[in-house]
Motif scaffolding. Structure first.
Motif, PDB file in Angstrom:
ATOM      1  N   PRO A 201       0.793  -1.231   0.000  1.00 33.64           N
ATOM      2  CA  PRO A 201       0.000   0.000   0.000  1.00 33.64           C
ATOM      3  C   PRO A 201       0.824   1.279   0.000  1.00 33.64           C
ATOM      4  O   PRO A 201       0.482   2.237  -0.706  1.00 33.64           O
ATOM      5  N   ALA A 202       1.892   1.310   0.784  1.00 37.21           N
ATOM      6  CA  ALA A 202       2.700   2.534   0.841  1.00 37.21           C
ATOM      7  C   ALA A 202       3.367   2.802  -0.503  1.00 37.21           C
ATOM      8  O   ALA A 202       3.411   3.953  -0.970  1.00 37.21           O
ATOM      9  N   LEU A 203       3.880   1.754  -1.127  1.00 37.61           N
ATOM     10  CA  LEU A 203       4.512   1.918  -2.437  1.00 37.61           C
ATOM     11  C   LEU A 203       3.481   2.367  -3.471  1.00 37.61           C
ATOM     12  O   LEU A 203       3.734   3.269  -4.273  1.00 37.61           O
ATOM     13  N   ASP A 204       2.305   1.739  -3.441  1.00 36.32           N
ATOM     14  CA  ASP A 204       1.249   2.134  -4.370  1.00 36.32           C
ATOM     15  C   ASP A 204       0.893   3.605  -4.201  1.00 36.32           C
ATOM     16  O   ASP A 204       0.671   4.328  -5.176  1.00 36.32           O
ATOM     17  N   LYS A 205       0.838   4.048  -2.952  1.00 39.99           N
ATOM     18  CA  LYS A 205       0.473   5.438  -2.666  1.00 39.99           C
ATOM     19  C   LYS A 205       1.518   6.393  -3.255  1.00 39.99           C
ATOM     20  O   LYS A 205       1.183   7.400  -3.876  1.00 39.99           O
ATOM     21  N   GLY A 206       2.791   6.060  -3.070  1.00 37.15           N
ATOM     22  CA  GLY A 206       3.849   6.904  -3.609  1.00 37.15           C
ATOM     23  C   GLY A 206       3.836   6.943  -5.128  1.00 37.15           C
ATOM     24  O   GLY A 206       3.992   8.011  -5.740  1.00 37.15           O
ATOM     25  N   LEU A 207       3.612   5.780  -5.753  1.00 34.57           N
ATOM     26  CA  LEU A 207       3.561   5.730  -7.213  1.00 34.57           C
ATOM     27  C   LEU A 207       2.345   6.484  -7.751  1.00 34.57           C
ATOM     28  O   LEU A 207       2.421   7.137  -8.797  1.00 34.57           O
ATOM     29  N   ASP A 208       1.219   6.396  -7.027  1.00 33.55           N
ATOM     30  CA  ASP A 208       0.028   7.151  -7.429  1.00 33.55           C
ATOM     31  C   ASP A 208       0.330   8.650  -7.468  1.00 33.55           C
ATOM     32  O   ASP A 208      -0.090   9.362  -8.402  1.00 33.55           O
ATOM     33  N   ILE A 209       1.051   9.128  -6.470  1.00 29.31           N
ATOM     34  CA  ILE A 209       1.396  10.551  -6.403  1.00 29.31           C
ATOM     35  C   ILE A 209       2.294  10.933  -7.581  1.00 29.31           C
ATOM     36  O   ILE A 209       2.062  11.933  -8.262  1.00 29.31           O
ATOM     37  N   LEU A 210       3.339  10.136  -7.821  1.00 30.79           N
ATOM     38  CA  LEU A 210       4.274  10.450  -8.905  1.00 30.79           C
ATOM     39  C   LEU A 210       3.577  10.452 -10.256  1.00 30.79           C
ATOM     40  O   LEU A 210       3.802  11.343 -11.086  1.00 30.79           O
ATOM     41  N   GLU A 211       2.728   9.458 -10.499  1.00 30.28           N
ATOM     42  CA  GLU A 211       2.031   9.376 -11.780  1.00 30.28           C
ATOM     43  C   GLU A 211       1.049  10.533 -11.945  1.00 30.28           C
ATOM     44  O   GLU A 211       0.885  11.066 -13.057  1.00 30.28           O
ATOM     45  N   LEU A 212       0.412  10.948 -10.857  1.00 31.97           N
ATOM     46  CA  LEU A 212      -0.514  12.073 -10.925  1.00 31.97           C
ATOM     47  C   LEU A 212       0.230  13.366 -11.244  1.00 31.97           C
ATOM     48  O   LEU A 212      -0.157  14.120 -12.148  1.00 31.97           O
ATOM     49  N   LEU A 213       1.314  13.640 -10.521  1.00 29.87           N
ATOM     50  CA  LEU A 213       2.062  14.881 -10.719  1.00 29.87           C
ATOM     51  C   LEU A 213       2.713  14.935 -12.093  1.00 29.87           C
ATOM     52  O   LEU A 213       2.932  16.017 -12.648  1.00 29.87           O
ATOM     53  N   ALA A 214       3.022  13.774 -12.659  1.00 30.99           N
ATOM     54  CA  ALA A 214       3.644  13.742 -13.989  1.00 30.99           C
ATOM     55  C   ALA A 214       2.702  14.257 -15.062  1.00 30.99           C
ATOM     56  O   ALA A 214       3.145  14.691 -16.132  1.00 30.99           O
ATOM     57  N   GLY A 215       1.409  14.247 -14.786  1.00 35.10           N
ATOM     58  CA  GLY A 215       0.438  14.640 -15.799  1.00 35.10           C
ATOM     59  C   GLY A 215      -0.132  16.029 -15.638  1.00 35.10           C
ATOM     60  O   GLY A 215      -1.088  16.391 -16.333  1.00 35.10           O
ATOM     61  N   VAL A 216       0.430  16.832 -14.722  1.00 37.89           N
ATOM     62  CA  VAL A 216      -0.102  18.187 -14.514  1.00 37.89           C
ATOM     63  C   VAL A 216       1.019  19.214 -14.587  1.00 37.89           C
ATOM     64  O   VAL A 216       2.176  18.909 -14.313  1.00 37.89           O
ATOM     65  N   ASP A 217       0.658  20.428 -14.967  1.00 37.39           N
ATOM     66  CA  ASP A 217       1.588  21.557 -14.960  1.00 37.39           C
ATOM     67  C   ASP A 217       1.265  22.455 -13.771  1.00 37.39           C
ATOM     68  O   ASP A 217       0.101  22.632 -13.420  1.00 37.39           O
ATOM     69  N   GLY A 218       2.277  22.990 -13.154  1.00 41.04           N
ATOM     70  CA  GLY A 218       2.058  23.934 -12.067  1.00 41.04           C
ATOM     71  C   GLY A 218       1.892  23.315 -10.699  1.00 41.04           C
ATOM     72  O   GLY A 218       1.722  24.021  -9.716  1.00 41.04           O
ATOM     73  N   GLY A 219       1.947  21.982 -10.615  1.00 43.12           N
ATOM     74  CA  GLY A 219       1.864  21.310  -9.328  1.00 43.12           C
ATOM     75  C   GLY A 219       0.456  21.268  -8.756  1.00 43.12           C
ATOM     76  O   GLY A 219      -0.486  21.842  -9.300  1.00 43.12           O
ATOM     77  N   LEU A 220       0.323  20.575  -7.621  1.00 42.28           N
ATOM     78  CA  LEU A 220      -0.956  20.430  -6.925  1.00 42.28           C
ATOM     79  C   LEU A 220      -0.724  20.567  -5.429  1.00 42.28           C
ATOM     80  O   LEU A 220       0.355  20.236  -4.919  1.00 42.28           O
ATOM     81  N   THR A 221      -1.736  21.047  -4.730  1.00 43.11           N
ATOM     82  CA  THR A 221      -1.651  21.082  -3.273  1.00 43.11           C
ATOM     83  C   THR A 221      -1.929  19.678  -2.728  1.00 43.11           C
ATOM     84  O   THR A 221      -2.416  18.797  -3.446  1.00 43.11           O
ATOM     85  N   GLN A 222      -1.637  19.499  -1.433  1.00 41.97           N
ATOM     86  CA  GLN A 222      -1.906  18.211  -0.794  1.00 41.97           C
ATOM     87  C   GLN A 222      -3.395  17.865  -0.887  1.00 41.97           C
ATOM     88  O   GLN A 222      -3.766  16.720  -1.143  1.00 41.97           O
ATOM     89  N   ALA A 223      -4.251  18.873  -0.683  1.00 43.82           N
ATOM     90  CA  ALA A 223      -5.699  18.643  -0.757  1.00 43.82           C
ATOM     91  C   ALA A 223      -6.125  18.250  -2.169  1.00 43.82           C
ATOM     92  O   ALA A 223      -6.986  17.383  -2.359  1.00 43.82           O
ATOM     93  N   GLU A 224      -5.528  18.892  -3.184  1.00 37.84           N
ATOM     94  CA  GLU A 224      -5.870  18.569  -4.567  1.00 37.84           C
ATOM     95  C   GLU A 224      -5.419  17.164  -4.932  1.00 37.84           C
ATOM     96  O   GLU A 224      -6.118  16.435  -5.642  1.00 37.84           O
ATOM     97  N   ILE A 225      -4.246  16.773  -4.442  1.00 39.89           N
ATOM     98  CA  ILE A 225      -3.767  15.410  -4.686  1.00 39.89           C
ATOM     99  C   ILE A 225      -4.726  14.404  -4.072  1.00 39.89           C
ATOM    100  O   ILE A 225      -5.118  13.412  -4.707  1.00 39.89           O
ATOM    101  N   ALA A 226      -5.129  14.660  -2.837  1.00 35.16           N
ATOM    102  CA  ALA A 226      -6.039  13.751  -2.147  1.00 35.16           C
ATOM    103  C   ALA A 226      -7.371  13.651  -2.883  1.00 35.16           C
ATOM    104  O   ALA A 226      -7.934  12.553  -3.038  1.00 35.16           O
ATOM    105  N   LYS A 227      -7.874  14.789  -3.352  1.00 35.18           N
ATOM    106  CA  LYS A 227      -9.163  14.792  -4.044  1.00 35.18           C
ATOM    107  C   LYS A 227      -9.091  13.996  -5.338  1.00 35.18           C
ATOM    108  O   LYS A 227      -9.981  13.185  -5.648  1.00 35.18           O
TER     109      LYS A 227
END
Length: 261
Positions: free
Chosen positions: A12-38
């Motif tokens: 689960p921890a590894l999946d969570k980290g990979l989810d974050i990396l894959e999400l951020l790779a697809g956006v410009d300008g970054g995301l807040t912690q709340a936006e990542i969670a949403k």
């Protein structure tokens, strides 16, 4: 049974980290912690420690105080991959020579995990040229490089590449005419097409072939007509320079080809 095995070996921890990396790779300008969670449909508190670790390890950085964005560390790790480094080292002097002789920029593109990725690029020697950042993901279905990478693969590999790309990109079903075009590209040995992204630009693309005769990379000149530039070849002459360069690169990669003129 396969689903049970997948659950048994979950991390689960590894999946969570990979989810974050894959999400951020697809956006410009970054995301807040709340936006990542949403976007990942989780509680913001679930990501606090994971984001902290990713920042400390250099994969993620804070921007504008409370936003998180990817650093270039993942790209740097990818560049350490021996075949890619070897291909770039072979290609760099030939790409520089091509830029000088054509008076145009050029880039080298490979297929990696569902995307066409720029692994090297050479600026035009004059004032004007179209450049694409190394590491950029470009279209597989609407660029000269993408067409080359698909055209010069076996039918089975082509379908796998398309399926892998469609996992993360919602696109309409490809028409039969698209596959007919890929066959035509393979028959003539190159692609020459108006850019779907920039008016007045033509994609001149040809394959770098491996020992099996399949494309390991695409070399593309985003051709622009230069006015009042001495000794600049026209579009047909530039296409011939691209083909000569890919022939040299293919021989270096082990392809069985007739010598370039």
């Amino acid at each position: 049974m396969k689903d049970e095995d997948n659950e048994r070996y979950r991390a689960p921890a590894l999946d969570k980290g990979l989810d974050i990396l894959e999400l951020l790779a697809g956006v410009d300008g970054g995301l807040t912690q709340a936006e990542i969670a949403k976007r990942l449909d989780r509680s913001p508190n679930e990501f606090y420690r994971m984001l902290d670790r990713l920042v400390r390890r250099g994969y993620v950085t804070r921007i504008d105080g409370d936003r998180f964005a990817l650093t270039l560390k993942l790209f740097g790790l990818a560049q350490l991959h021996a075949p890619v480094r070897r291909l770039v080292s072979y290609a760099t002097p030939l790409m520089r020579e091509l830029a000088e002789s054509s008076r145009q920029a050029n880039q080298l593109v490979v297929f990696d995990r569902g995307a066409a990725v720029v692994i090297a690029q050479q600026e035009a020697p004059g004032y004007w040229g179209i450049s694409i950042r190394v590491g950029s993901h470009i279209g597989l279905f609407d660029t000269g490089s993408g067409h080359i990478l698909l055209a010069f693969r076996s039918e089975e590999e082509r379908q796998m590449m398309i399926a892998e790309n469609l996992k993360s990109n919602e696109k309409p079903e490809l028409a039969p005419e698209f596959f007919e075009r890929l066959d035509q590209i393979r028959d003539r040995g190159y692609e020459m097409m108006p850019s779907a992204q920039t008016a007045g630009v033509f994609n001149l693309s040809a394959p770098v072939l491996g020992p099996d005769g399949q494309a390991i990379a695409a070399l593309t000149v985003p051709y622009i007509a230069l006015v009042n530039t001495r000794d600049a070849p026209d579009i047909t002459g530039t296409m011939q320079l691209v083909l000569k360069t890919t022939e040299k690169l293919s021989r270096l990669a082990g392809a069985d080809m007739a010598p370039a003129a």
